[in-house]
Write a protein that holds these residues in place. Structure first.
Motif, mmCIF file in Angstrom:
data_model
loop_
_atom_site.group_PDB
_atom_site.id
_atom_site.type_symbol
_atom_site.label_atom_id
_atom_site.label_comp_id
_atom_site.label_asym_id
_atom_site.label_seq_id
_atom_site.Cartn_x
_atom_site.Cartn_y
_atom_site.Cartn_z
ATOM 1 N N UNK A 164 78.009 46.226 29.352
ATOM 2 C CA UNK A 164 78.097 47.542 29.339
ATOM 3 C C UNK A 164 77.139 48.376 30.259
ATOM 4 N N UNK A 165 76.320 47.527 30.982
ATOM 5 C CA UNK A 165 75.504 47.979 31.916
ATOM 6 C C UNK A 165 74.293 48.489 31.353
ATOM 7 N N UNK A 166 73.973 47.876 30.203
ATOM 8 C CA UNK A 166 72.520 48.067 29.538
ATOM 9 C C UNK A 166 71.308 47.290 30.350
ATOM 10 N N UNK A 167 70.367 47.706 30.671
ATOM 11 C CA UNK A 167 69.098 47.051 31.413
ATOM 12 C C UNK A 167 68.633 46.084 30.166
ATOM 13 N N UNK A 168 68.199 44.931 30.773
ATOM 14 C CA UNK A 168 68.007 43.645 29.577
ATOM 15 C C UNK A 168 66.770 43.008 30.290
ATOM 16 N N UNK A 169 65.978 42.998 29.183
ATOM 17 C CA UNK A 169 64.605 42.172 29.489
ATOM 18 C C UNK A 169 64.662 40.988 28.564
ATOM 19 N N UNK A 170 64.768 39.834 29.202
ATOM 20 C CA UNK A 170 65.092 38.702 28.594
ATOM 21 C C UNK A 170 63.693 37.603 28.844
ATOM 22 N N UNK A 171 63.302 37.108 27.456
ATOM 23 C CA UNK A 171 62.324 36.055 27.666
ATOM 24 C C UNK A 171 62.648 34.659 28.366
#
Length: 171
Positions: A164-171
């Motif tokens: 959906x285009x949500x910015x993601x911060x991924x470990x």
């Protein structure tokens, strides 16, 4: 966590269960390879769970309780490997903690512990299972998706957020 014990458990499961069936279905190639490393000889087929393409709700409205805050979303099973406790601690340590609203969707064995950790935050986090409608609303109106998990095979919630285009911060 004992890597020796984990290896022995894999070896046992592969020898006594997985190698006694006609085929094994794995969510990722990584999962299949892990089983092969422990002696899997049964054919392994990769079948992803996928994500729901109807999560993209376009112009959704935030819930009234979410208005006016920087909303961070984390979705996943409440277990030690998903590390939602790290996110709660990060928000607690932020000088902007009073402006952050956490939505930590899911359920699992760490439910009570995570809720207790969240009580010390200026804005109480939203915990619990997210209905499809609520997940759609949250993913389409949040400011950031965070995935703190140390171990992840498929990352379904990450894929849903990215879809959906949500910015993601991924470990």
């Amino acid at each position: 966590h004992s890597s020796y014990l984990a290896a022995k458990m894999y070896d046992y499961a592969v020898a006594h269960f997985y190698n006694r069936v006609d085929a094994v279905i794995c969510p990722t190639e990584f999962a299949a390879e892990k089983l092969r490393q422990h002696g899997l000889t049964t054919p392994a087929h990769i079948v992803s769970n996928g994500y729901s393409p109807d999560l993209d709700g376009g112009a959704s409205q935030r819930a009234p309780a979410d208005e006016g805050f920087f909303q961070i979303v984390c979705i996943g099973r409440y277990s030690w490997d998903k590390r939602q406790d790290v996110l709660i601690a990060a928000v607690r340590g932020s000088r902007y903690a009073d402006r952050i609203k956490l939505v930590i969707g899911g359920s699992g064995p760490r439910d009570a512990e995570l809720r207790a950790r969240g009580k010390g935050l200026p804005r109480p986090p939203e915990f619990g299972y997210l209905s499809h409608a609520r997940m759609r609303q949250v993913l389409n109106t949040a400011d950031l998706f965070v995935h703190c998990g140390e171990v992840e095979l498929e990352g379904m919630s990450v894929l849903a957020a990215m879809s959906v285009g949500l910015p993601a911060l991924i470990a």
